[in-house]
Scaffold this motif. Structure first.
Motif, mmCIF file in Angstrom:
data_model
loop_
_atom_site.group_PDB
_atom_site.id
_atom_site.type_symbol
_atom_site.label_atom_id
_atom_site.label_comp_id
_atom_site.label_asym_id
_atom_site.label_seq_id
_atom_site.Cartn_x
_atom_site.Cartn_y
_atom_site.Cartn_z
ATOM 1 N N MET A 1 39.326 38.831 42.327
ATOM 2 C CA MET A 1 38.790 39.038 43.667
ATOM 3 C C MET A 1 37.890 40.268 43.697
ATOM 4 S SD MET A 1 39.651 36.518 45.424
ATOM 5 C CE MET A 1 39.311 36.971 47.096
ATOM 6 N N ASN A 2 38.252 41.300 42.955
ATOM 7 C CA ASN A 2 37.419 42.494 42.873
ATOM 8 C C ASN A 2 36.072 42.174 42.229
ATOM 9 O OD1 ASN A 2 36.633 45.177 43.024
ATOM 10 N ND2 ASN A 2 37.591 45.681 41.081
ATOM 11 N N LYS A 3 36.071 41.368 41.168
ATOM 12 C CA LYS A 3 34.823 40.991 40.518
ATOM 13 C C LYS A 3 33.935 40.166 41.449
ATOM 14 C CE LYS A 3 36.231 40.992 35.689
ATOM 15 N NZ LYS A 3 36.487 40.159 34.517
ATOM 16 N N ASP A 4 34.536 39.265 42.229
ATOM 17 C CA ASP A 4 33.751 38.450 43.156
ATOM 18 C C ASP A 4 33.081 39.311 44.223
ATOM 19 O OD1 ASP A 4 34.236 36.097 41.887
ATOM 20 O OD2 ASP A 4 35.731 35.368 43.313
ATOM 21 N N VAL A 5 33.786 40.288 44.742
ATOM 22 C CA VAL A 5 33.211 41.154 45.762
ATOM 23 C C VAL A 5 32.183 42.095 45.134
ATOM 24 C CG1 VAL A 5 33.731 42.978 47.415
ATOM 25 C CG2 VAL A 5 35.199 40.982 47.287
ATOM 26 N N GLU A 6 32.477 42.610 43.947
ATOM 27 C CA GLU A 6 31.569 43.555 43.285
ATOM 28 C C GLU A 6 30.260 42.893 42.874
ATOM 29 O OE1 GLU A 6 31.813 45.561 39.025
ATOM 30 O OE2 GLU A 6 33.401 46.274 40.391
ATOM 31 N N ILE B 1 44.041 40.336 41.391
ATOM 32 C CA ILE B 1 43.330 41.522 41.861
ATOM 33 C C ILE B 1 41.994 41.661 41.145
ATOM 34 C CG2 ILE B 1 43.382 44.038 41.850
ATOM 35 C CD1 ILE B 1 46.408 43.830 42.297
ATOM 36 N N ASN B 2 41.993 41.448 39.849
ATOM 37 C CA ASN B 2 40.787 41.609 39.059
ATOM 38 C C ASN B 2 39.708 40.597 39.443
ATOM 39 O OD1 ASN B 2 39.177 42.716 37.122
ATOM 40 N ND2 ASN B 2 40.222 41.771 35.400
#
Length: 102
Positions: free
Chosen positions: A74-79, A71-72
């Motif tokens: 994928m969230n960083k990649d999108v952010e 989760i962390n």
């Protein structure tokens, strides 16, 4: 196959720097110490209780590490919008996910 290894290497480096992994490892160490103390209080089958508690705590920590790190990351990649830069290259989405998995 050449495309997957750089993605896997960057994912590995991001995962090592994650604070969530350190938190889960700390909780796992506390569970292992608790299992050691708990096994000392029992009169019968001390070894079996200690082994069962240790295996279950390691299994739980493995599940939590995979969940939080996935989760962390994928969230960083999108952010950070790095996913758009990677997917603009000649790489398919399935190759990207396999590289993240490796």
């Amino acid at each position: 196959m050449k495309v997957l290894w750089p993605i896997a290497l960057v994912t590995y480096k991001e995962g090592i720097r994650s604070r969530a992994i350190l938190g889960v490892l700390l909780i796992t160490l506390m569970l292992l110490c608790f299992g050691f103390l708990l096994s000392g209080m029992l009169m019968r089958d001390v070894g079996k209780v200690a082994i069962d508690f240790a295996l279950s705590s390691v299994s739980l920590s493995g599940l939590l590490i995979v969940l939080f790190s996935g989760i962390n990351m994928m969230n960083k990649d999108v952010e950070r919008k790095t996913i758009y830069m990677i997917l603009s290259r000649p790489i398919s989405r399935s190759q990207y996910m396999v590289g993240k998995f490796f």
